[in-house]
Write a protein that holds these residues in place. Structure first.
Motif, PDB file in Angstrom:
ATOM      1  N   PRO A  93       0.783  -1.372  -0.028  1.00 60.95           N
ATOM      2  CA  PRO A  93       0.024  -0.049   0.004  1.00 60.95           C
ATOM      3  C   PRO A  93       0.750   1.084  -0.156  1.00 60.95           C
ATOM      4  CG  PRO A  93       0.124  -0.733   2.091  1.00 60.95           C
ATOM      5  CD  PRO A  93       0.856  -1.912   1.342  1.00 60.95           C
ATOM      6  N   GLU A  94       2.095   1.193   0.152  1.00 59.62           N
ATOM      7  CA  GLU A  94       2.992   2.323  -0.146  1.00 59.62           C
ATOM      8  C   GLU A  94       2.581   3.268  -1.390  1.00 59.62           C
ATOM      9  OE1 GLU A  94       4.215  -0.545   0.874  1.00 59.62           O
ATOM     10  OE2 GLU A  94       4.520   0.071   3.175  1.00 59.62           O
ATOM     11  N   ASP A  95       2.695   2.537  -2.449  1.00 61.81           N
ATOM     12  CA  ASP A  95       2.143   3.233  -3.696  1.00 61.81           C
ATOM     13  C   ASP A  95       0.590   3.067  -3.307  1.00 61.81           C
ATOM     14  OD1 ASP A  95       4.583   3.429  -4.825  1.00 61.81           O
ATOM     15  OD2 ASP A  95       4.478   1.476  -5.998  1.00 61.81           O
ATOM     16  N   GLN A  96      -0.027   4.303  -3.871  1.00 64.23           N
ATOM     17  CA  GLN A  96      -1.544   4.438  -3.536  1.00 64.23           C
ATOM     18  C   GLN A  96      -2.205   3.912  -4.819  1.00 64.23           C
ATOM     19  OE1 GLN A  96      -2.710   6.495  -0.358  1.00 64.23           O
ATOM     20  NE2 GLN A  96      -0.847   5.224  -0.169  1.00 64.23           N
ATOM     21  N   LEU A  97      -3.134   3.012  -4.715  1.00 64.19           N
ATOM     22  CA  LEU A  97      -4.003   2.458  -5.688  1.00 64.19           C
ATOM     23  C   LEU A  97      -5.448   2.976  -5.378  1.00 64.19           C
ATOM     24  CD1 LEU A  97      -4.854   0.719  -8.316  1.00 64.19           C
ATOM     25  CD2 LEU A  97      -4.656  -1.404  -6.726  1.00 64.19           C
ATOM     26  N   VAL A  98      -6.112   3.692  -6.027  1.00 66.16           N
ATOM     27  CA  VAL A  98      -7.789   4.016  -6.051  1.00 66.16           C
ATOM     28  C   VAL A  98      -8.191   3.643  -6.903  1.00 66.16           C
ATOM     29  CG1 VAL A  98      -8.984   6.365  -5.726  1.00 66.16           C
ATOM     30  CG2 VAL A  98      -6.403   6.301  -5.250  1.00 66.16           C
ATOM     31  N   TRP A  99      -9.288   2.934  -6.576  1.00 68.79           N
ATOM     32  CA  TRP A  99     -10.352   2.225  -7.322  1.00 68.79           C
ATOM     33  C   TRP A  99     -11.722   3.299  -7.614  1.00 68.79           C
ATOM     34  CZ3 TRP A  99      -9.105  -1.891 -10.138  1.00 68.79           C
ATOM     35  CH2 TRP A  99      -8.165  -2.815  -9.543  1.00 68.79           C
ATOM     36  N   ASP A 100     -12.252   3.465  -8.556  1.00 70.39           N
ATOM     37  CA  ASP A 100     -13.380   4.181  -8.986  1.00 70.39           C
ATOM     38  C   ASP A 100     -14.541   3.306  -8.759  1.00 70.39           C
ATOM     39  OD1 ASP A 100     -15.372   5.968 -10.364  1.00 70.39           O
ATOM     40  OD2 ASP A 100     -13.673   7.007 -10.339  1.00 70.39           O
ATOM     41  N   VAL A 101     -15.547   3.922  -8.021  1.00 69.09           N
ATOM     42  CA  VAL A 101     -17.025   3.108  -7.701  1.00 69.09           C
ATOM     43  C   VAL A 101     -16.631   1.779  -6.787  1.00 69.09           C
ATOM     44  CG1 VAL A 101     -18.790   1.942  -8.539  1.00 69.09           C
ATOM     45  CG2 VAL A 101     -18.012   3.739  -9.799  1.00 69.09           C
ATOM     46  N   GLN A 152       7.329  15.354   0.039  1.00 61.74           N
ATOM     47  CA  GLN A 152       8.403  15.010  -0.574  1.00 61.74           C
ATOM     48  C   GLN A 152       8.750  13.652  -0.236  1.00 61.74           C
ATOM     49  OE1 GLN A 152      11.797  17.523   1.361  1.00 61.74           O
ATOM     50  NE2 GLN A 152      10.815  19.276   0.204  1.00 61.74           N
ATOM     51  N   LYS A 153       7.795  12.799  -0.681  1.00 57.31           N
ATOM     52  CA  LYS A 153       7.767  11.225  -0.848  1.00 57.31           C
ATOM     53  C   LYS A 153       8.046  10.731  -2.395  1.00 57.31           C
ATOM     54  CE  LYS A 153       4.816  10.702   3.421  1.00 57.31           C
ATOM     55  NZ  LYS A 153       3.499  10.145   3.786  1.00 57.31           N
ATOM     56  N   ASN A 154       8.203   9.648  -2.303  1.00 55.26           N
ATOM     57  CA  ASN A 154       8.324   9.071  -3.688  1.00 55.26           C
ATOM     58  C   ASN A 154       7.575   8.060  -4.126  1.00 55.26           C
ATOM     59  OD1 ASN A 154       9.471   7.293  -2.328  1.00 55.26           O
ATOM     60  ND2 ASN A 154      11.549   7.280  -3.108  1.00 55.26           N
ATOM     61  N   ASN A 155       6.265   7.834  -3.343  1.00 57.68           N
ATOM     62  CA  ASN A 155       5.368   6.782  -3.832  1.00 57.68           C
ATOM     63  C   ASN A 155       4.730   7.016  -5.110  1.00 57.68           C
ATOM     64  OD1 ASN A 155       3.749   8.598  -1.830  1.00 57.68           O
ATOM     65  ND2 ASN A 155       2.225   7.440  -2.709  1.00 57.68           N
ATOM     66  N   GLU A 156       4.234   5.717  -5.844  1.00 58.09           N
ATOM     67  CA  GLU A 156       3.419   6.306  -7.061  1.00 58.09           C
ATOM     68  C   GLU A 156       1.970   6.248  -6.757  1.00 58.09           C
ATOM     69  OE1 GLU A 156       4.767   6.322 -10.115  1.00 58.09           O
ATOM     70  OE2 GLU A 156       6.854   5.633  -9.493  1.00 58.09           O
ATOM     71  N   VAL A 157       1.057   6.840  -7.673  1.00 58.61           N
ATOM     72  CA  VAL A 157      -0.203   6.976  -7.314  1.00 58.61           C
ATOM     73  C   VAL A 157      -0.905   6.477  -8.634  1.00 58.61           C
ATOM     74  CG1 VAL A 157      -2.283   8.504  -6.904  1.00 58.61           C
ATOM     75  CG2 VAL A 157      -0.098   8.665  -5.767  1.00 58.61           C
ATOM     76  N   GLY A 176      -3.864  17.989 -15.304  1.00 55.99           N
ATOM     77  CA  GLY A 176      -3.355  18.362 -16.566  1.00 55.99           C
ATOM     78  C   GLY A 176      -2.121  19.543 -16.248  1.00 55.99           C
ATOM     79  N   VAL A 177      -2.696  20.562 -15.513  1.00 53.62           N
ATOM     80  CA  VAL A 177      -1.739  21.814 -15.084  1.00 53.62           C
ATOM     81  C   VAL A 177      -0.813  21.456 -14.021  1.00 53.62           C
ATOM     82  CG1 VAL A 177      -3.410  23.323 -16.458  1.00 53.62           C
ATOM     83  CG2 VAL A 177      -3.570  22.951 -14.000  1.00 53.62           C
ATOM     84  N   GLN A 178      -1.547  20.638 -13.022  1.00 53.06           N
ATOM     85  CA  GLN A 178      -0.567  20.422 -11.830  1.00 53.06           C
ATOM     86  C   GLN A 178       0.898  19.647 -12.109  1.00 53.06           C
ATOM     87  OE1 GLN A 178      -0.916  21.183  -8.688  1.00 53.06           O
ATOM     88  NE2 GLN A 178      -2.945  21.986  -8.764  1.00 53.06           N
ATOM     89  N   ASN A 179       0.640  18.905 -13.328  1.00 50.46           N
ATOM     90  CA  ASN A 179       1.996  18.085 -13.726  1.00 50.46           C
ATOM     91  C   ASN A 179       2.755  17.270 -12.717  1.00 50.46           C
ATOM     92  OD1 ASN A 179       3.273  17.779 -16.055  1.00 50.46           O
ATOM     93  ND2 ASN A 179       5.163  18.750 -15.301  1.00 50.46           N
ATOM     94  N   SER A 180       1.793  16.717 -11.956  1.00 56.04           N
ATOM     95  CA  SER A 180       2.199  15.845 -10.747  1.00 56.04           C
ATOM     96  C   SER A 180       2.162  14.591 -11.232  1.00 56.04           C
ATOM     97  CB  SER A 180       1.338  15.897  -9.529  1.00 56.04           C
ATOM     98  OG  SER A 180       1.800  15.236  -8.482  1.00 56.04           O
ATOM     99  N   ASP A 181       3.245  13.617 -10.668  1.00 52.95           N
ATOM    100  CA  ASP A 181       3.415  12.232 -11.427  1.00 52.95           C
ATOM    101  C   ASP A 181       1.764  11.385 -10.792  1.00 52.95           C
ATOM    102  OD1 ASP A 181       5.455  12.390 -12.638  1.00 52.95           O
ATOM    103  OD2 ASP A 181       6.778  11.279 -11.098  1.00 52.95           O
ATOM    104  N   LEU A 182       0.922  11.066 -11.966  1.00 50.00           N
ATOM    105  CA  LEU A 182      -0.087  10.286 -11.641  1.00 50.00           C
ATOM    106  C   LEU A 182      -0.656   9.511 -12.903  1.00 50.00           C
ATOM    107  CD1 LEU A 182      -2.930  10.023 -10.116  1.00 50.00           C
ATOM    108  CD2 LEU A 182      -3.901  11.840 -11.409  1.00 50.00           C
ATOM    109  N   LEU A 183      -0.872   8.241 -12.488  1.00 44.98           N
ATOM    110  CA  LEU A 183      -1.255   7.469 -13.649  1.00 44.98           C
ATOM    111  C   LEU A 183      -2.749   7.202 -13.535  1.00 44.98           C
ATOM    112  CD1 LEU A 183      -1.119   5.525 -16.137  1.00 44.98           C
ATOM    113  CD2 LEU A 183      -0.257   3.486 -14.383  1.00 44.98           C
ATOM    114  N   VAL A 184      -3.276   7.465 -14.611  1.00 46.21           N
ATOM    115  CA  VAL A 184      -4.916   7.127 -14.865  1.00 46.21           C
ATOM    116  C   VAL A 184      -5.091   5.876 -15.723  1.00 46.21           C
ATOM    117  CG1 VAL A 184      -7.173   7.997 -15.248  1.00 46.21           C
ATOM    118  CG2 VAL A 184      -5.716   9.588 -14.320  1.00 46.21           C
ATOM    119  N   ILE A 185      -5.419   4.744 -15.145  1.00 45.26           N
ATOM    120  CA  ILE A 185      -5.794   3.650 -16.132  1.00 45.26           C
ATOM    121  C   ILE A 185      -7.622   3.924 -16.494  1.00 45.26           C
ATOM    122  CG2 ILE A 185      -5.900   0.933 -16.236  1.00 45.26           C
ATOM    123  CD1 ILE A 185      -3.470   1.227 -14.130  1.00 45.26           C
TER     124      ILE A 185
END
Length: 641
Positions: free
Chosen positions: A71-79, A142-147, A169-178
């Motif tokens: 769970p260090e890398d954050q996985l968010v499920w929709d619904v 200042q953490k380095n986990n993935e979201v 799109g303007v925040q430009n933070s590392d975020l993967l949307v699947i």
């Protein structure tokens, strides 16, 4: 409770956490997926639950936990309909048979249940917003986990998803949307975005068009310097216009896909590569809802969820058949009544927000298609769309679950109530909704509707009342009208084919008494009717009054009750604060000779999941709870004498 526990396969039985999953070789991942799919089918075929969505993301779920350090890398499920595999791989396999049962596992991701459930969900289209918040918080801390946020193509139709993407799109933070694209939510998706996704997943058509255009441009490039420059500019423009995902690129996302969502080894490789890509990015994954279970693949609407046992090979129901005539559901009484009314009144229209099956609006969409609308997962739009129809003299009936109408509350206030437009809100799943739990209980609509100017707030005690209230609403021209009714079967009473107009603000007397008056609002009054006989045995003479309206109140009936009884109990399947009981208390508050009142409703707490009967018992709102309250009230009175 049925305690059947499915037996996991040899690989799945060794996986108690994502760390165990990572010990499996990449070549063994397809076997893990097969065993995970079999385990879900085995369990749901006995215990029921959401089904097709979880089967469709087995490979994606496995790949995500294989590649990321959750769970260090954050996985968010929709619904959360699709999170069964996620629960099983994150330490809840042995308890999975309690899923959606009273005091068991939640059917949705839930933060208090597991550290792997990073965000509680139940309503759609929240994952990108939550994921962006997590990624920005990570940067600030200042953490380095993935979201990673996983969202379906159905949930992507909601405006909130695009608000989040526009910001990301303007925040430009590392975020993967699947984007999990199966062309389904609960019912088939509707709208222009659905057609866009369908187009870009038809890669054969896209590739042929691109090749033809590139061949033409190649011819131009050999025709002199000016033509070569023009061809280069055309190539750049066409690449932007024709590349799949140009919509997402325009929002500031790097787009990848479409890719096969059922090739787990390839998915794992692509996810691993995407970890090296900075900024907001979107991976478009194409899946089949119900994958691996043929009946669910053929009928994806029916197999979104299963409420009864079924044969895990054929899909045939194993529920015991009864010779009794089935009792209609309240949602079907609503739909049948609406169709009857609409056939007599051409101004009546029906609207739902992506729930044509759940609300039974599908019946009207099939019989009167030009006056029934599914607007997609867009409750805000549904309400204002209805308001627009109403300005032109039409009579819109908006069928939305009580809990989902909360998402369009600003529009209920500004676009309907303030303008006093004759929109009818039919709030299905009012009260405790059962196994779906806290996100789906419709407990707040009485409070949030009653405080608005111009709005009539009503609830039927039975299906005859529901029909009559709908007829009343169809004729009511003075402003908005709301009707709340619960999930599940109605009373089974014989219903009159005729409609009867009920004067707004008029209740009815069910039974007269001498000691205590029970004032009920809605179908919860049927428990009160059951309680009368037991109270009589206990020596308590109770009257029962079905008030029908929380606003306007039947003040004439309330005055009669206060003259006859010294003690009253109000009961509602809704939040106690600001509800029907509060309305009665407010009315009596400035009366000198007012009765002693006990307000029965849902206290200020989160109600978990379980059957409606289990939850009513826990909340003290069933017949036994009413008897207990009445006895306690009379004991207190006796002790004062």
């Amino acid at each position: 409770m049925n305690n059947y526990k499915a037996v996991p396969g040899p690989l799945l039985s060794t996986i108690n956490s994502p760390d165990d999953l990572k010990k499996v070789s990449a070549d063994q991942l397809p076997q893990v997926c097969q065993e995970l799919r079999d385990f879900i089918i085995d369990t749901v075929s006995v215990h029921g639950g959401h089904f097709g969505a979880s089967l469709g993301v087995v490979e994606l779920t496995t790949a995500l936990h294989y590649v990321y350090d959750t769970p260090e890398d954050q996985l968010v499920w929709d619904v959360g309909h699709q999170a069964y595999g996620h629960k099983i791989l994150t330490g809840r396999r042995d308890d999975f048979h309690t899923n959606r049962k009273y005091l068991g596992l939640s059917g949705f991701p839930k933060r208090t249940e597991s550290p792997y459930d990073t965000f509680g969900v139940g309503h759609s289209s929240t994952s990108i917003s939550a994921g962006l918040g997590m990624s920005v918080a990570r940067d600030l801390l200042q953490k380095n986990n993935e979201v990673v946020a996983v969202i379906g193509d159905g949930a992507m139709t909601a405006g909130m998803a695009f608000e989040a993407m526009n910001n990301a799109g303007v925040q430009n933070s590392d975020l993967l949307v699947i984007l999990n694209d199966n062309r389904m939510s609960i019912d088939p998706n509707v709208g222009a975005l659905n057609e866009y996704l369908a187009d870009i997943t038809t890669t054969q058509t896209f590739n042929k068009m691109r090749d033809d255009l590139y061949n033409m441009l190649g011819y131009f490039k050999g025709a002199g310097e000016k033509m070569r420059k023009m061809a280069s500019r055309m190539e750049a423009a066409l690449t932007t216009a024709l590349t799949p995902g140009s919509l997402f690129r325009s929002l500031g996302f790097k787009y990848y896909g479409p890719v096969d969502g059922h090739n787990v080894k390839n998915l794992a490789r692509q996810l691993h590569d995407l970890k090296k890509v900075s900024g907001p990015k979107l991976l478009h994954v194409v899946t089949v809802k119900g994958k691996g279970f043929a009946p669910a693949e053929r009928d994806q609407v029916k197999w979104h969820a299963s409420g009864s046992p079924f044969d895990k090979v054929t899909g045939n129901s194993l529920a015991k058949k009864s010779n009794d005539k089935p009792v209609p559901k309240y949602q079907d009484v609503f739909a049948d009544s609406l169709i009857e009314l609409a056939k007599k009144n051409e101004l009546i229209t029906g609207i739902t927000a992506a729930m044509p099956s759940g609300t039974s609006m599908l019946k009207m969409m099939e019989e009167i298609p030009d006056r029934a609308f599914d607007v997609g997962i867009a409750e805000q739009h549904a309400v204002t769309f209805a308001a627009g129809l109403a300005t032109q003299g039409l009579k819109p009936f908006v069928a939305i679950y009580s809990t989902f109408l909360q998402r369009g509350y600003d529009q209920v206030v500004h676009d309907v109530a303030i303008q006093n437009l004759p929109v009818v809100f039919c709030m299905d799943r009012a009260g405790v909704a059962g196994a779906d739990g806290p996100t789906h209980h419709g407990l707040f609509d009485v409070s949030y509707m009653r405080c608005l100017p111009n709005v009539v707030v009503s609830a039927p005690m039975d299906e005859q009342d529901l029909r009559n209230l709908m007829y009343t609403a169809s004729r009511y021209g003075e402003g908005p009208f709301s009707i709340r009714y619960p999930r599940g079967a109605a009373t089974g009473m014989k219903v009159s084919p005729e409609f009867e107009y009920i004067t707004p603000g008029k209740g009815r007397t069910i039974a007269e008494g001498e000691d205590i008056a029970i004032l009920s609002f809605g179908t919860i009054g049927n428990y009160a009717a059951e309680a009368l006989d037991e109270l009589k045995i206990a020596g308590i003479s109770a009257g029962l009054y079905d008030m029908r309206f929380a606003k306007p109140l039947d003040t004439e009936l309330l005055d009669d009750i206060s003259r006859k009884y010294r003690h009253i109990i109000t009961i509602e399947d809704a939040a106690r604060f600001g509800g029907f009981g509060s309305a009665v208390a407010e009315y009596y508050s400035d009366k000198e000779d007012r009765p002693v009142q006990v307000i029965m409703g849902v206290e200020d707490r989160v109600v978990e999941h379980g059957t409606q009967k289990e939850l009513h018992r826990e909340l003290g709102l069933d017949a036994q709870g009413i008897v207990e309250q009445a006895k306690l009230l009379m004991e207190k009175q006796t002790s004062r004498l």
